[in-house]
Design an enzyme around this catalytic site. Structure first.
Site, PDB file in Angstrom:
ATOM      1  N   LYS A   1      10.292  33.187  25.628  1.00  0.00           N
ATOM      2  CA  LYS A   1      10.562  31.744  25.636  1.00  0.00           C
ATOM      3  C   LYS A   1      11.643  31.421  26.668  1.00  0.00           C
ATOM      4  O   LYS A   1      11.545  30.446  27.411  1.00  0.00           O
ATOM      5  CB  LYS A   1      11.005  31.290  24.239  1.00  0.00           C
ATOM      6  CG  LYS A   1       9.974  31.602  23.156  1.00  0.00           C
ATOM      7  CD  LYS A   1      10.555  31.547  21.747  1.00  0.00           C
ATOM      8  CE  LYS A   1       9.618  32.215  20.757  1.00  0.00           C
ATOM      9  NZ  LYS A   1      10.244  32.468  19.434  1.00  0.00           N
TER      10      LYS A   1
ATOM     11  N   LYS B   1      19.192  35.790  17.961  1.00  0.00           N
ATOM     12  CA  LYS B   1      18.226  36.673  17.308  1.00  0.00           C
ATOM     13  C   LYS B   1      18.863  37.133  15.997  1.00  0.00           C
ATOM     14  O   LYS B   1      20.048  36.874  15.761  1.00  0.00           O
ATOM     15  CB  LYS B   1      17.897  37.875  18.194  1.00  0.00           C
ATOM     16  CG  LYS B   1      19.162  38.551  18.786  1.00  0.00           C
ATOM     17  CD  LYS B   1      18.845  39.659  19.762  1.00  0.00           C
ATOM     18  CE  LYS B   1      18.403  39.215  21.132  1.00  0.00           C
ATOM     19  NZ  LYS B   1      17.002  39.446  21.431  1.00  0.00           N
ATOM     20  N   ARG B   2      18.109  37.819  15.125  1.00  0.00           N
ATOM     21  CA  ARG B   2      18.709  38.390  13.925  1.00  0.00           C
ATOM     22  C   ARG B   2      19.911  39.254  14.307  1.00  0.00           C
ATOM     23  O   ARG B   2      19.922  39.872  15.370  1.00  0.00           O
ATOM     24  CB  ARG B   2      17.695  39.261  13.184  1.00  0.00           C
ATOM     25  CG  ARG B   2      16.670  38.484  12.394  1.00  0.00           C
ATOM     26  CD  ARG B   2      17.276  37.827  11.204  1.00  0.00           C
ATOM     27  NE  ARG B   2      17.920  38.808  10.367  1.00  0.00           N
ATOM     28  CZ  ARG B   2      18.020  38.738   9.046  1.00  0.00           C
ATOM     29  NH1 ARG B   2      17.484  37.730   8.409  1.00  0.00           N
ATOM     30  NH2 ARG B   2      18.645  39.663   8.366  1.00  0.00           N
TER      31      ARG B   2
ATOM     32  N   HIS C   1       5.527  46.551  13.529  1.00  0.00           N
ATOM     33  CA  HIS C   1       6.522  45.735  14.252  1.00  0.00           C
ATOM     34  C   HIS C   1       7.882  46.403  14.392  1.00  0.00           C
ATOM     35  O   HIS C   1       8.832  45.742  14.822  1.00  0.00           O
ATOM     36  CB  HIS C   1       6.727  44.390  13.561  1.00  0.00           C
ATOM     37  CG  HIS C   1       5.525  43.509  13.587  1.00  0.00           C
ATOM     38  ND1 HIS C   1       5.307  42.567  14.568  1.00  0.00           N
ATOM     39  CD2 HIS C   1       4.474  43.429  12.759  1.00  0.00           C
ATOM     40  CE1 HIS C   1       4.175  41.928  14.322  1.00  0.00           C
ATOM     41  NE2 HIS C   1       3.647  42.449  13.220  1.00  0.00           N
TER      42      HIS C   1
ATOM     43  N   THR D   1      10.485  38.437  21.252  1.00  0.00           N
ATOM     44  CA  THR D   1       9.660  37.325  21.717  1.00  0.00           C
ATOM     45  C   THR D   1      10.529  36.166  22.210  1.00  0.00           C
ATOM     46  O   THR D   1      10.061  35.352  23.000  1.00  0.00           O
ATOM     47  CB  THR D   1       8.739  36.818  20.586  1.00  0.00           C
ATOM     48  OG1 THR D   1       9.529  36.650  19.407  1.00  0.00           O
ATOM     49  CG2 THR D   1       7.619  37.807  20.315  1.00  0.00           C
TER      50      THR D   1
ATOM     51  N   LYS E   1      20.406  45.559  18.054  1.00  0.00           N
ATOM     52  CA  LYS E   1      20.308  44.475  19.042  1.00  0.00           C
ATOM     53  C   LYS E   1      21.605  44.320  19.831  1.00  0.00           C
ATOM     54  O   LYS E   1      21.664  43.678  20.853  1.00  0.00           O
ATOM     55  CB  LYS E   1      19.946  43.165  18.351  1.00  0.00           C
ATOM     56  CG  LYS E   1      18.567  43.215  17.680  1.00  0.00           C
ATOM     57  CD  LYS E   1      18.258  41.912  16.962  1.00  0.00           C
ATOM     58  CE  LYS E   1      16.960  41.954  16.163  1.00  0.00           C
ATOM     59  NZ  LYS E   1      15.754  41.721  16.990  1.00  0.00           N
TER      60      LYS E   1
HETATM   61  C1  26V Z   1      13.172  43.336   8.250  1.00  0.00           C
HETATM   62  C2  26V Z   1      13.917  42.946   7.174  1.00  0.00           C
HETATM   63  C3  26V Z   1      15.275  42.450   7.364  1.00  0.00           C
HETATM   64  C4  26V Z   1      15.796  41.649   6.215  1.00  0.00           C
HETATM   65  C5  26V Z   1      15.528  42.358   4.938  1.00  0.00           C
HETATM   66  C6  26V Z   1      14.086  42.643   4.708  1.00  0.00           C
HETATM   67  C7  26V Z   1      13.361  43.058   5.916  1.00  0.00           C
HETATM   68  C8  26V Z   1      12.092  43.539   5.797  1.00  0.00           C
HETATM   69  C9  26V Z   1      11.374  43.921   6.894  1.00  0.00           C
HETATM   70  C10 26V Z   1      11.890  43.807   8.112  1.00  0.00           C
HETATM   71  C11 26V Z   1      11.050  44.233   9.243  1.00  0.00           C
HETATM   72  C12 26V Z   1      11.056  43.243  10.279  1.00  0.00           C
HETATM   73  C13 26V Z   1      10.195  43.664  11.389  1.00  0.00           C
HETATM   74  C14 26V Z   1      10.328  42.699  12.512  1.00  0.00           C
HETATM   75  O1  26V Z   1      10.694  41.549  12.340  1.00  0.00           O
HETATM   76  N1  26V Z   1      10.016  43.155  13.690  1.00  0.00           N
HETATM   77  C15 26V Z   1      10.084  42.347  14.871  1.00  0.00           C
HETATM   78  O2  26V Z   1       8.770  41.911  15.151  1.00  0.00           O
HETATM   79  C16 26V Z   1       8.721  41.098  16.304  1.00  0.00           C
HETATM   80  C17 26V Z   1       7.301  40.590  16.435  1.00  0.00           C
HETATM   81  O3  26V Z   1       6.439  41.644  16.725  1.00  0.00           O
HETATM   82  C18 26V Z   1       9.171  41.882  17.516  1.00  0.00           C
HETATM   83  O4  26V Z   1       9.153  41.042  18.633  1.00  0.00           O
HETATM   84  C19 26V Z   1      10.575  42.437  17.297  1.00  0.00           C
HETATM   85  O5  26V Z   1      10.939  43.286  18.368  1.00  0.00           O
HETATM   86  C20 26V Z   1      10.628  43.207  15.996  1.00  0.00           C
HETATM   87  O6  26V Z   1      11.968  43.568  15.689  1.00  0.00           O
END
Ligand code: 26V
Length: 754
Positions: A605, A494-495, A314, A601, A500
C-alpha cells in the site's frame, strides 16, 4: 432512480426530512441503508464451483466509500454531497470500524473478498461476529491499556438471514445465528457475501477492560477475537470459537450444496474451501463427520474433503503454529476424536517420518499437518516465504507432496488503498495515463513515460505534501499533536512484534536524538510515526510500546531536539488510521528480521502511494526490490540464509554485538537517567536486559547497517527531483501487488471456479 432520489426517499421515510436538513449521523445512516439495499439486491456470480474462504479474522475497515465505489456510485455520492455543502469523509466519521481482525492475515482476507467480488468469482467469506473486536488501544501513563471495541449499532452493515445451525459441543449445543455482509463487486453487477456467525444471546461488554468470564461459552463465545489464552479457560475458549466457526460454516456449505441441487457425494466438484492459516483447520474433520452422517463411507468422505480443502500458511513463527491438546478437542468436540485418530493412522501410513504425523508429542493435534495431508493445496504468501516453507519449515511435507506446494504472493485492493484513500493521486494518475489502471493496476507501468516530465514530478511532490497536511490535521484533531509538514515522514505501522523490530527503529531515534544533542543537526527535521497494538499478554511488546512513548515524551519536552526530531505513536492504529497515514508517507519502514515476515502487505500500500521502502530482504520486500531495482529502494541487513544459519547453529550472541562501539551507547540509553526520568524503570530495564543478553530477533545484528542506510535514505530525500522519480517508479511498479492479480492466480491454480 438515481442516488439523489434514493437518498431523498430514504431520509423522508426515516426522518421525515429532506437530506439537506439531516445531520451527519442521519445522512450517514440513510446512505448506508441505500448502499446496503443496492448491494444486497445484486445476484451472486455464476460458477460451477463455489468458494468458501474460512478465516478467524476479516479486517474490513469502514465500508461506505468502498461499497459506493464498487457500486459505481462513488463520484456521484461525492458530487451529490458537495452540492449540499457536505462531504463523504465527514459522513464516514459517523461509521464505526468493525474490528474483526488483528493484522495482516485479517486485512488480506478483506482485500481478497473485495477482489473475489470484483473478478465476478462465486466466493464468500466465513467468519465470526465478534462484538468487541480485538480491543481498543488506549495510552495511559505511557503504556497500552485495552478496552472493548464495540462496533455494532442498532443499524449496521449486518443483514440478518433468519438462518441458524446447531453446533454440537461436548455436553451442550449452541445455535449459530447467521448474519451476512454484502460485498458488491466493482464493475460486475454481482455481489458476494461475508457470512458471520454469532451466538443467540451475546454477553454485554465488560464494564472495565477486556476481562470477562471465559467459562461462559454460550454468551461469550463471540465477545472478543483472540481472547486471552494465558490460562486453560482461555485456550479452551479459542477451541470453542474455532469449532463453532467451522461446524456452522460446514453445515452452511452442505445446505447450500443441497439447495443448488447437488448431492454430498459431489462436494469437491462444487465446493472449494480455503483455510486461512490454521484457525479453521477443524473444518476438515468436521466436513468428514457431516458427510459420514449423510451416508458416505469414510473412504469417500476423506476423498471428497481432500479435494475440497486448500491451506494457506501465513507464518513460520513456531508460537503461531497451532498444536491443540487432544484433551481440549475431547472436551469441545468429542465427536471429532475418532476421525482425527483415523486421519492420523492414514497420515502415518503415508510416511515413516514421524514429523508428518497428526497426533504426536503429549497427545497434541498438529493443525497444519492435518491441512497438508488432507487438503489438495498448500501455499505461502510471498516467493521467499514459500521457498522457506518448502526447504526448511515444511520440508518433510514438501518431500512427500511436492505437487501440492506453490506460491501466491499477497496483494492489496487498489480500490480501497489508492482510489478511496488517495483521491488526489488517483486523479493525477487518471489525468496522466487514463482510467485503465483502475481495472488493471498493471497499467500503472505507463507512468514510466513521465520519468523526464518535470511538471509531473513536481505535481507528485505537491500531492504528497497535501496528504501530509491532511494527516497533520487528523493528528491535531484526534491526538492534539502538531507536526511539521516540511519534515520527512518516516512511518512504521503494523502489529507490535519483536521480529518486526520496532525496537530497532527506536534505537535509530535514540541515535538521532544523541546526534542532535551533540550539535550534529539533520538536513531537515524528521518525524518518526508508529502505530501498533501489542497482544495483551505479550510483555516484551508492551515494553517496546512503552519505550516508544517514553522517547516521544522525552523529545516533546526538549526544546533543543523537538524542532528536528519528533516521535508520534498513533493511538489505536486501525484501517482508518492506515488510510490517513499511508498516503502521507515518505519512507516506509519494513525492517523485519530476514526470513521472519511471511510477506507483509502494508508495504504494498505504501509503495502504491508513492513511499520509498527502507527494508531488509524479507517477505515481499524481495519482490519489491526486484521490481523497482536498487535505485528505488533502500535495503540493508543480514540475508535470510545467514539468519536461518544462525538459528540452526544457535550461534547468535547479542552480547558480542552489544559491545560494538556504535551499539552499546544506544542500548544503554534505555537505562539512562534522561529516559528513566520519564519512563518506568522496571519496564525499560527489562527491555534493556533482553536486548543485551537475548535479542532473539537480532536487532543488534542489523542496527548499524540500518542506521547507515537510513542516513543514506534521508540524504537521498534532499535531492527532490531524484526522490520524485523514485516515487514515480514505485507507483508504476506497484500494480503487481494488486489482490486482483493474486486472486486470479488462486482461481487459476487452486479454486478453478469457472
Ligand atoms: C497471530 C496471533 C497474534 C495475537 C494472538 C493470536 C494470534 C494467532 C495467530 C496469529 C498468526 C497471525 C499470522 C499472520 O497474521 N500472518 C501475517 O499474514 C500476512 C498475510 O499473509 C502476511 O503479510 C504477514 O507477513 C504475516 O505476518
Amino acid at each position: 432512480m438515481n442516488l439523489s432520489q434514493r437518498l431523498r426517499a430514504k431520509t423522508l421515510e426515516r426522518y421525515q426530512l429532506p437530506p439537506e436538513q439531516c445531520d451527519d449521523a442521519q445522512l450517514f445512516h440513510a446512505l448506508m441503508a441505500v448502499t446496503q439495499q443496492l448491494a444486497a439486491a445484486r445476484p451472486a456470480p455464476a460458477g460451477a464451483r463455489k468458494l468458501y474462504y474460512f478465516s478467524a479474522e476479516f479486517l474490513m475497515g469502514k465500508l461506505l466509500s468502498n461499497n459506493l465505489l464498487a457500486l459505481g456510485l462513488f463520484e456521484e455520492a461525492r458530487e451529490l454531497l458537495a452540492g449540499m455543502g457536505r462531504s463523504l469523509s465527514a459522513l464516514e466519521e459517523q461509521e464505526r470500524e468493525p474490528s474483526l481482525g488483528n493484522g495482516g492475515l485479517g486485512r488480506l482476507a478483506a482485500c481478497f473478498l473485495d477482489s473475489i467480488a470484483a473478478l465476478g468469482l462465486n466466493g464468500d467469506g466465513v467468519g465470526l461476529n465478534y462484538h468487541y473486536g480485538l480491543f481498543r488501544q488506549k495510552f495511559q501513563d505511557l503504556k497500552q491499556h485495552e478496552e472493548p471495541d464495540p462496533w455494532l449499532e442498532a443499524e449496521s452493515w449486518l443483514i440478518p438471514t433468519g438462518r441458524s445451525f446447531s453446533v454440537p459441543f461436548g455436553g451442550f449445543t449452541l445455535q449459530a445465528v447467521l448474519y451476512d455482509i454484502a460485498i458488491p463487486g466493482a464493475h460486475t453487477g454481482t455481489a458476494g457475501r461475508l457470512h458471520l456467525f454469532d451466538v443467540e444471546r451475546p454477553a454485554p461488554a465488560p464494564a472495565h477492560g477486556i476481562a470477562f468470564d471465559k467459562g461462559d461459552i454460550p454468551h461469550c463465545l463471540t465477545s472478543f477475537l483472540y481472547p486471552d489464552d494465558s490460562d486453560q479457560a482461555g485456550q479452551l475458549l479459542r477451541v470453542y470459537q474455532q469449532y463453532f466457526l467451522v461446524s456452522a460454516g460446514a453445515q452452511l456449505i452442505l445446505a447450500q450444496l443441497e439447495e443448488r441441487g447437488f448431492s454430498p457425494e459431489t462436494l469437491s466438484q462444487h465446493v472449494a474451501v480455503q483455510i486461512n492459516d490454521t484457525h479453521p483447520s477443524m473444518v476438515i474433520p468436521e466436513l468428514i463427520r457431516l458427510l459420514l452422517e449423510r451416508g458416505l463411507s469414510m473412504e469417500a468422505a476423506i476423498e471428497q474433503v481432500s479435494h475440497t480443502c486448500a491451506y494457506t500458511n501465513h507464518t513460520i513463527l513456531a508460537e503461531a503454529l497451532e498444536k491443540w491438546p487432544l484433551s481440549f478437542i475431547e472436551t469441545v468436540a468429542p465427536q471429532l476424536l475418532p476421525i482425527l485418530r483415523e486421519l492420523d493412522r492414514r497420515a502415518r501410513a503415508r510416511s515413516d517420518d514421524p514429523r508428518t504425523a497428526i497426533l504426536y508429542g503429549e497427545g497434541r493435534v498438529h493443525m497444519a499437518d492435518l491441512d497438508i495431508h488432507f487438503g489438495y493445496s498448500v501455499n505461502g504468501v510471498a516467493a521467499l516465504h514459500t521457498e522457506i516453507l518448502k526447504h526448511t519449515e515444511l520440508k518433510p511435507f514438501y518431500d512427500l507432496y511436492p505437487e501440492k506446494f506453490h506460491n501466491k504472493t499477497n496483494g492489496v485492493t487498489f480500490r480501497r488503498w489508492l482510489e478511496v484513500c488517495n483521491p488526489a493521486l488517483s486523479d493525477f494518475l487518471t489525468a496522466r495515463i487514463g482510467p485503465g489502471w483502475k481495472t488493471d493496476p498493471a497499467a500503472l507501468e505507463e507512468l514510466l513515460a513521465l520519468e523526464g516530465d518535470d511538471a509531473a514530478l513536481e505535481e507528485l511532490l505537491a500531492i504528497k505534501r497535501a496528504n501530509k497536511e491532511r494527516l497533520c490535521r487528523a493528528l491535531r484533531a484526534r491526538q492534539g499533536v502538531e507536526l511539521d509538514v516540511e519534515s520527512i515522514f518516516d512511518i512504521q505501522v503494523k502489529r507490535l512484534h519483536e521480529y518486526k523490530r520496532q525496537q530497532m527503529n527506536a534505537l535509530y531515534v535514540i541515535y538521532k536524538y544523541l546526534e542532535i544533542k551533540g550539535g550534529r543537526l539533520p538536513a531537515r527535521p524528521i518525524t518518526v510515526l508508529f502505530g501498533a497494538k501489542a497482544a495483551p499478554a505479550y510483555e516484551m511488546a508492551k515494553h517496546i510500546i512503552h519505550l516508544i512513548l517514553s522517547l516521544q515524551a522525552l523529545i516533546d519536552a526538549d526544546p533543543q531536539v523537538r524542532p528536528w526530531l519528533r516521535v508520534v505513536m498513533v493511538e489505536n492504529y486501525n484501517v482508518s488510521w492506515a488510510e490517513q497515514l499511508i498516503p502521507a508517507c515518505d519512507l516506509s519502514e519494513q525492517i523485519s528480521l530476514a526470513s521472519k515476515e511471511a510477506s507483509g502487505t502494508g508495504k504494498m500500500k505504501f509503495m502504491a502511494n508513492g513511499a520509498v521502502t527502507l527494508g531488509t530482504l524479507d517477505g515481499a520486500n524481495v519482490e519489491i526490490a526486484q521490481l523497482v531495482g536498487p535505485e528505488n529502494i533502500y535495503t540493508f541487513g543480514a540475508s535470510s540464509q545467514e539468519v536461518i544459519r544462525l538459528y540452526q547453529e544457535g550461534s547468535y550472541r547479542s552480547l558480542e554485538h552489544y559491545h560494538r562501539p556504535g551499539v552499546e551507547y544506544l542500548v544503554d540509553f534505555l537505562v539512562s537517567p534522561e529516559l528513566l526520568s520519564v519512563g518506568d524503570p522496571a519496564a525499560l530495564a527489562a527491555l534493556w536486559r533482553d536486548m543485551k543478553h537475548k535479542d532473539y530477533f537480532m536487532a543488534l545484528l542489523d542496527v548499524e547497517d540500518y542506521i547507515s542506510v537510513k542516513e543514506r535514505a534521508l540524504a537521498g530525500y534532499e535531492d527532490r527531483p531524484a526522490w520524485a522519480r523514485k516515487m514515480l517508479f514505485n507507483i508504476a511498479k506497484s500494480g503487481y501487488f494488486s489482490s486482483d492479480r493474486t486472486i486470479a492466480e488462486y482461481n487459476r491454480d487452486i479454486w478453478r471456479l469457472h
